[in-house]
Design a protein around this motif. Sequence first.
Motif, PDB file in Angstrom:
ATOM      1  N   MET B   1      31.670 -33.169  -3.386  1.00 49.04           N
ATOM      2  CA  MET B   1      33.000 -33.753  -3.143  1.00 49.04           C
ATOM      3  C   MET B   1      33.082 -35.164  -3.740  1.00 49.04           C
ATOM      4  O   MET B   1      32.169 -35.957  -3.531  1.00 49.04           O
ATOM      5  N   GLN B   2      34.152 -35.415  -4.474  1.00 48.17           N
ATOM      6  CA  GLN B   2      34.261 -36.733  -5.107  1.00 48.17           C
ATOM      7  C   GLN B   2      34.740 -37.782  -4.099  1.00 48.17           C
ATOM      8  O   GLN B   2      35.497 -37.485  -3.171  1.00 48.17           O
ATOM      9  N   LYS B   3      34.323 -39.006  -4.353  1.00 49.15           N
ATOM     10  CA  LYS B   3      34.738 -40.104  -3.482  1.00 49.15           C
ATOM     11  C   LYS B   3      35.853 -40.920  -4.133  1.00 49.15           C
ATOM     12  O   LYS B   3      35.883 -41.098  -5.355  1.00 49.15           O
ATOM     13  N   MET B   4      36.722 -41.399  -3.286  1.00 52.00           N
ATOM     14  CA  MET B   4      37.831 -42.218  -3.771  1.00 52.00           C
ATOM     15  C   MET B   4      37.998 -43.398  -2.819  1.00 52.00           C
ATOM     16  O   MET B   4      38.021 -43.206  -1.601  1.00 52.00           O
ATOM     17  N   VAL B   5      38.097 -44.586  -3.376  1.00 54.10           N
ATOM     18  CA  VAL B   5      38.357 -45.752  -2.534  1.00 54.10           C
ATOM     19  C   VAL B   5      39.717 -46.341  -2.909  1.00 54.10           C
ATOM     20  O   VAL B   5      40.063 -46.460  -4.082  1.00 54.10           O
ATOM     21  N   ILE B   6      40.471 -46.638  -1.864  1.00 51.92           N
ATOM     22  CA  ILE B   6      41.833 -47.160  -2.015  1.00 51.92           C
ATOM     23  C   ILE B   6      41.866 -48.575  -1.460  1.00 51.92           C
ATOM     24  O   ILE B   6      41.427 -48.802  -0.330  1.00 51.92           O
ATOM     25  N   PHE B  40      44.266 -33.225  -0.162  1.00 54.23           N
ATOM     26  CA  PHE B  40      43.331 -32.658  -1.135  1.00 54.23           C
ATOM     27  C   PHE B  40      41.899 -32.794  -0.615  1.00 54.23           C
ATOM     28  O   PHE B  40      41.627 -33.575   0.294  1.00 54.23           O
ATOM     29  N   ASP B  41      41.017 -32.071  -1.284  1.00 47.38           N
ATOM     30  CA  ASP B  41      39.632 -32.014  -0.862  1.00 47.38           C
ATOM     31  C   ASP B  41      38.865 -33.160  -1.523  1.00 47.38           C
ATOM     32  O   ASP B  41      38.465 -33.068  -2.689  1.00 47.38           O
ATOM     33  N   LEU B  42      38.664 -34.227  -0.791  1.00 46.25           N
ATOM     34  CA  LEU B  42      37.954 -35.402  -1.332  1.00 46.25           C
ATOM     35  C   LEU B  42      37.440 -36.240  -0.177  1.00 46.25           C
ATOM     36  O   LEU B  42      37.771 -35.979   0.979  1.00 46.25           O
ATOM     37  N   ASP B  43      36.628 -37.227  -0.486  1.00 44.55           N
ATOM     38  CA  ASP B  43      36.059 -38.125   0.518  1.00 44.55           C
ATOM     39  C   ASP B  43      36.617 -39.503   0.236  1.00 44.55           C
ATOM     40  O   ASP B  43      36.186 -40.185  -0.689  1.00 44.55           O
ATOM     41  N   GLN B  44      37.592 -39.933   1.037  1.00 46.06           N
ATOM     42  CA  GLN B  44      38.300 -41.167   0.717  1.00 46.06           C
ATOM     43  C   GLN B  44      38.169 -42.237   1.795  1.00 46.06           C
ATOM     44  O   GLN B  44      38.038 -41.930   2.974  1.00 46.06           O
ATOM     45  N   ALA B  45      38.220 -43.482   1.337  1.00 51.18           N
ATOM     46  CA  ALA B  45      38.195 -44.632   2.245  1.00 51.18           C
ATOM     47  C   ALA B  45      39.319 -45.591   1.870  1.00 51.18           C
ATOM     48  O   ALA B  45      39.638 -45.760   0.690  1.00 51.18           O
ATOM     49  N   VAL B  67      40.322 -39.817   6.600  1.00 52.56           N
ATOM     50  CA  VAL B  67      40.190 -41.051   5.824  1.00 52.56           C
ATOM     51  C   VAL B  67      39.167 -41.963   6.504  1.00 52.56           C
ATOM     52  O   VAL B  67      39.276 -42.249   7.698  1.00 52.56           O
ATOM     53  N   ASN B  68      38.170 -42.412   5.739  1.00 56.86           N
ATOM     54  CA  ASN B  68      37.189 -43.366   6.260  1.00 56.86           C
ATOM     55  C   ASN B  68      37.848 -44.746   6.370  1.00 56.86           C
ATOM     56  O   ASN B  68      38.411 -45.256   5.396  1.00 56.86           O
ATOM     57  N   MET B  69      37.798 -45.328   7.572  1.00 60.90           N
ATOM     58  CA  MET B  69      38.483 -46.597   7.814  1.00 60.90           C
ATOM     59  C   MET B  69      37.509 -47.758   8.043  1.00 60.90           C
ATOM     60  O   MET B  69      37.910 -48.827   8.524  1.00 60.90           O
ATOM     61  N   GLU B  70      36.226 -47.563   7.690  1.00 64.86           N
ATOM     62  CA  GLU B  70      35.237 -48.650   7.819  1.00 64.86           C
ATOM     63  C   GLU B  70      35.654 -49.923   7.105  1.00 64.86           C
ATOM     64  O   GLU B  70      35.297 -51.033   7.499  1.00 64.86           O
ATOM     65  N   GLY B  71      36.393 -49.754   5.998  1.00 60.33           N
ATOM     66  CA  GLY B  71      36.793 -50.911   5.189  1.00 60.33           C
ATOM     67  C   GLY B  71      38.042 -51.602   5.680  1.00 60.33           C
ATOM     68  O   GLY B  71      38.585 -52.473   4.988  1.00 60.33           O
ATOM     69  N   LEU B  72      38.491 -51.229   6.880  1.00 64.99           N
ATOM     70  CA  LEU B  72      39.666 -51.894   7.453  1.00 64.99           C
ATOM     71  C   LEU B  72      39.204 -53.091   8.283  1.00 64.99           C
ATOM     72  O   LEU B  72      38.584 -52.920   9.337  1.00 64.99           O
ATOM     73  N   LEU B 248      43.550 -35.492  -8.643  1.00 67.40           N
ATOM     74  CA  LEU B 248      42.540 -35.742  -9.678  1.00 67.40           C
ATOM     75  C   LEU B 248      41.147 -35.824  -9.069  1.00 67.40           C
ATOM     76  O   LEU B 248      40.177 -35.284  -9.617  1.00 67.40           O
ATOM     77  N   ALA B 249      41.029 -36.509  -7.924  1.00 66.82           N
ATOM     78  CA  ALA B 249      39.725 -36.624  -7.269  1.00 66.82           C
ATOM     79  C   ALA B 249      39.211 -35.251  -6.844  1.00 66.82           C
ATOM     80  O   ALA B 249      38.016 -34.957  -6.957  1.00 66.82           O
ATOM     81  N   SER B 250      40.118 -34.412  -6.370  1.00 67.53           N
ATOM     82  CA  SER B 250      39.675 -33.092  -5.871  1.00 67.53           C
ATOM     83  C   SER B 250      39.257 -32.165  -7.001  1.00 67.53           C
ATOM     84  O   SER B 250      38.495 -31.226  -6.782  1.00 67.53           O
TER      85      SER B 250
END
Lengths: 307, 307
Positions: B1-6, B40-45, B67-72, B248-250
């Motif tokens: 699974m691709q990772k995406m950071v926003i 979509f199927d991805l690992d996002q933060a 959604v990973n919220m560690e970066g909040l 695109l990430a998925s």
Amino acid sequence: MQKMVIVGTCAFDEIESPFGKTGKILGGAGTYIGLAASNFDLDQAIVSIVGSDFPQEYIDILKNKGVNMEGLEIVKDGKTFFWKGLYHNDLNSRDTLVTELNTLADFNPIVPEDYKDSEIVVLGNLHPIVQLSVLKQMNTKPKLAILDTMNFWMDSALEDLKNVIAHVDVITINDEEARQLSDEYSLVVAAQKISEMGPKFVVIKKGEHGALLFEGENIFFAPALPLEEVFDPTGAGDTFAGGFAGYLASTGDYSFENMKRAIIHGSNLASFCVEKFGTERMQDLKPDEINQRLLKFKALTQFNIDL
Amino acid sequence: MQKMVIVGTCAFDEIESPFGKTGKILGGAGTYIGLAASNFDLDQAIVSIVGSDFPQEYIDILKNKGVNMEGLEIVKDGKTFFWKGLYHNDLNSRDTLVTELNTLADFNPIVPEDYKDSEIVVLGNLHPIVQLSVLKQMNTKPKLAILDTMNFWMDSALEDLKNVIAHVDVITINDEEARQLSDEYSLVVAAQKISEMGPKFVVIKKGEHGALLFEGENIFFAPALPLEEVFDPTGAGDTFAGGFAGYLASTGDYSFENMKRAIIHGSNLASFCVEKFGTERMQDLKPDEINQRLLKFKALTQFNIDL
């Protein structure tokens, strides 16, 4: 070969834009519709009126494209309809500087006998009473009657306009006019309301933002081709309508699926029209150029998502 | 699974429109991007900042969507960024009534360690220096960096903006902003000039008039879905970007052909976003609804012309 009769102006236009100015040049809705439709296999005639100041050379341009011009009334000592417009920097808005109706003021269109059984009738933007009189001259009910109109008639002759709208199969109208006619902001709802007035098909033209085709719940959209340079938008809407009608006449297929193709053909031709002043680009357009650009339309809009 | 950071705002919005008014509700570019991408199927933060007034319930909405919220960063006794806007009757224009930066004024984004090797980085609309600092924290060069921006930064931080633009693969920008940034009216020429600043892909958003994707000579266009009723345009552009990036990430496929599909997925999700106030519609969106509407996009745009 199917027959198509067009009623619409043959005119003098004079155009000022950020790119320069023209003298009096060939213009008019009928002219643009006929030129666009001449790219398809059909037997078409224009019904119009001009003065004796209208050069034979202009008439020959249309004749040489295979357009029957018997229905062009030439008023001796009369002057041809003249329109002068000034485009602003973005080419999306324009001011009308001069409108001289001249012979158009007394236009009483006569459909040539040979075209009273045309399969397609195109009613270019004119007084709705003039448009209706053409429909009434047909000996057989046309397979498709297409009407173009504008806000001027909504303001000045709404009841007459509604009357002719009730008698056509397709209306082409721009987005602001669709909103005015329906009193609805959403174009989806506007198209529904306009369809209830008569036309089975509603085409909403959005200029550089493309065109929408509605039939009941079905909606199809075609963008305008994004161009590096737009030179002169004059006649683009009529060219679109002429390409739309000409393609339908050449195929004899009035299904929604085929109307979609007709919308693309109309948009394709309109993309050429705006590349030069007036009718210049439309006069020398080659079949090869048309096909090449259709490929661009495909690339621009077609995608592949498995569902 | 691709990772995406926003990186993007998590915020309070308050909206007034002809359809009513909201109190303070969940908003922010980061929120809308993350919600859209969660389809979509991805690992996002999401990397963002809020004050302690930001309800845990809002954070949980995103967490529950995966959604990973560690970066909040939650600033104790700080207040969350707040925007209040008033939409005019046609919903195409709006006035900003209130902008309170609050904690956003000192936003110093920290990318969580686990996401420093993300394949995709999405730089939501923020100060270009903040955007660049996120790119610089990446341990590996992302396969795709996507930047969104607005005219405010062109007016106030043009050199910083140009600097971050030089480092991204995709820029998403609206039509007026593309014209301002390039000093060109034609969107085709504008996209060429902007691409020369760095991004291989230029996406020009035209709101209700759709979106254009440019890569060199290649152009693709997706319309906005014509809707009977648009309720609240807030977040539509970010939802579009989130759907685009999430797809695109998925897939992990960054070809022009796949970007076309990503543009359609983005437009599709944006068509839901505007149906209710704020994030409401995006919160309860079902896969089945998404697929059904993709079929509508196909019907709206796909045609068949043999050439």
